[in-house]
Design a protein around this motif. Sequence first.
Motif, PDB file in Angstrom:
ATOM      1  N   LEU A  17       0.819  -1.207   0.000  1.00  0.00           N
ATOM      2  CA  LEU A  17       0.000   0.000   0.000  1.00  0.00           C
ATOM      3  C   LEU A  17       0.855   1.261   0.000  1.00  0.00           C
ATOM      4  CD1 LEU A  17      -2.864  -0.929   2.506  1.00  0.00           C
ATOM      5  CD2 LEU A  17      -3.014  -0.732   0.022  1.00  0.00           C
ATOM      6  N   ARG A  62       1.950   3.161  -4.693  1.00  0.00           N
ATOM      7  CA  ARG A  62       0.738   3.183  -5.508  1.00  0.00           C
ATOM      8  C   ARG A  62       0.925   2.465  -6.850  1.00  0.00           C
ATOM      9  NH1 ARG A  62      -4.260   5.799  -5.321  1.00  0.00           N
ATOM     10  NH2 ARG A  62      -3.843   5.813  -3.097  1.00  0.00           N
ATOM     11  N   PHE A  96       0.692  -1.232  -6.100  1.00  0.00           N
ATOM     12  CA  PHE A  96      -0.676  -1.629  -5.769  1.00  0.00           C
ATOM     13  C   PHE A  96      -1.557  -1.630  -7.011  1.00  0.00           C
ATOM     14  CE2 PHE A  96      -5.036  -0.537  -4.535  1.00  0.00           C
ATOM     15  CZ  PHE A  96      -5.321  -1.595  -3.685  1.00  0.00           C
ATOM     16  N   ASN A  97      -1.438  -0.597  -7.836  1.00  0.00           N
ATOM     17  CA  ASN A  97      -2.255  -0.524  -9.045  1.00  0.00           C
ATOM     18  C   ASN A  97      -1.979  -1.702  -9.979  1.00  0.00           C
ATOM     19  OD1 ASN A  97      -3.419   1.824  -8.155  1.00  0.00           O
ATOM     20  ND2 ASN A  97      -2.185   3.177  -9.446  1.00  0.00           N
ATOM     21  N   VAL A 153      -8.303   1.373   4.323  1.00  0.00           N
ATOM     22  CA  VAL A 153      -7.321   2.051   3.472  1.00  0.00           C
ATOM     23  C   VAL A 153      -7.136   1.273   2.172  1.00  0.00           C
ATOM     24  CG1 VAL A 153      -4.896   2.725   3.264  1.00  0.00           C
ATOM     25  CG2 VAL A 153      -6.123   3.128   5.410  1.00  0.00           C
ATOM     26  N   ASN A 158     -10.122   1.893  -0.006  1.00  0.00           N
ATOM     27  CA  ASN A 158     -10.088   3.214  -0.633  1.00  0.00           C
ATOM     28  C   ASN A 158      -9.201   3.230  -1.866  1.00  0.00           C
ATOM     29  OD1 ASN A 158     -11.689   3.988   1.481  1.00  0.00           O
ATOM     30  ND2 ASN A 158     -10.174   5.328   2.446  1.00  0.00           N
ATOM     31  N   GLN A 159      -8.009   2.659  -1.733  1.00  0.00           N
ATOM     32  CA  GLN A 159      -7.092   2.655  -2.876  1.00  0.00           C
ATOM     33  C   GLN A 159      -7.630   1.783  -4.003  1.00  0.00           C
ATOM     34  OE1 GLN A 159      -2.910   2.206  -2.202  1.00  0.00           O
ATOM     35  NE2 GLN A 159      -2.911   3.372  -0.293  1.00  0.00           N
ATOM     36  N   GLN A 179     -10.387   3.792  -5.767  1.00  0.00           N
ATOM     37  CA  GLN A 179      -9.814   4.857  -6.582  1.00  0.00           C
ATOM     38  C   GLN A 179      -9.262   4.308  -7.891  1.00  0.00           C
ATOM     39  OE1 GLN A 179      -7.005   7.034  -4.139  1.00  0.00           O
ATOM     40  NE2 GLN A 179      -8.534   7.365  -2.532  1.00  0.00           N
ATOM     41  N   ARG A 180      -8.600   3.163  -7.823  1.00  0.00           N
ATOM     42  CA  ARG A 180      -8.066   2.561  -9.048  1.00  0.00           C
ATOM     43  C   ARG A 180      -9.197   2.110  -9.971  1.00  0.00           C
ATOM     44  NH1 ARG A 180      -4.181   2.987 -12.666  1.00  0.00           N
ATOM     45  NH2 ARG A 180      -3.680   1.012 -13.703  1.00  0.00           N
ATOM     46  N   TRP A 200     -12.630  12.168  -0.776  1.00  0.00           N
ATOM     47  CA  TRP A 200     -12.055  11.948  -2.108  1.00  0.00           C
ATOM     48  C   TRP A 200     -13.154  11.916  -3.167  1.00  0.00           C
ATOM     49  CZ3 TRP A 200     -12.598   8.128  -5.861  1.00  0.00           C
ATOM     50  CH2 TRP A 200     -11.685   8.197  -6.925  1.00  0.00           C
TER      51      TRP A 200
END
Length: 230
Positions: free
Chosen positions: A24, A27, A30-31, A62, A65-66, A69-70, A128
Motif C-alpha cells: 500500500l 501506488r 498496488f495498481n 485504506v 479506498n485505494q 480509486q483505481r 475523495w
Amino acid sequence: MTHAAGVYATLNDWIAHEAIPFSLDSRPDFNAAVDTVIDSLGDSVALLGFGEGLHGGEELLVLRNQLFQRLVEAYGYSAIAIESSFPRGPIVNEYVLGHGPASYEAVLDTGLSHGFGKFEANRELVEWMRQYNADPAHQMKLRFYGFDSPTDVITDSPRQTLHVALDYLNSVDEALGQEYQNRIDPLLGQDSAWENPAAALDPTQAIGRSAEATALRIETEELIAELRVR
C-alpha cells in the motif's frame, strides 16, 4: 490466478502460487496488483465485491479506498456501497455530489451507522469522492450507498427513506406528493422513538405496535403502489 481450480493439493499451495504481492506504500505497485486481478475477471464483471472479516480495523479500509480509486480512474467504476445503514446512505451521497451540508462533520453520524463515520479512512473515502465529483472534467459523478438493513440493535427512523420516495413523487406529481407527505409526516413522530435501542430487548418500548406505526404502514403500502405505476 493462472491455473484451473483443483490443480493444487492444498489451500496453502494455492495461496503460495496464486497470491499477488503488493504494498500500500507504493501506488504503482498496488495498481499493478489490482490490474492483474481485474484482467483475470474479463469484461463481464460490472459489480465487484470486496469482503473483510474485521470490523474496526483501519488497514482494510485504506486498502478499500485505494482499490476503489483505481477502479474509478482506470476502469470506469462509478459507485461504492459499504456496510452502513441503507436509509442513511442518501445523506452521504448528497454530500459527495456537492449538495447538502458543507462539511463531513455534518454527515458522519447522520449519514453513516454504527459509528463508522468516525473512522479516518471513511472520511478520506467520502472526501475523495466529493473532490472527484467537484472536478468539471469528470462528467461521470460518483455515488455512495449503504446496504446494511437497520434491523439489529441499532435501528433507523423510516423518515429518511420515506422522504426520498416522497421527493421523487413530488418531482413527478407535486400535488399528489404533497398530499402523501401531509398524511405521512404526522405519523412519523420523533426519530428517537424509532431509534430507541432499549426496544431491541424490551418489545414494550418499541413503536412498531403503536396506532401511528400501523397507520404509517398502511400509508407506506399505498405510497409503494403509487410509485409502481409511475
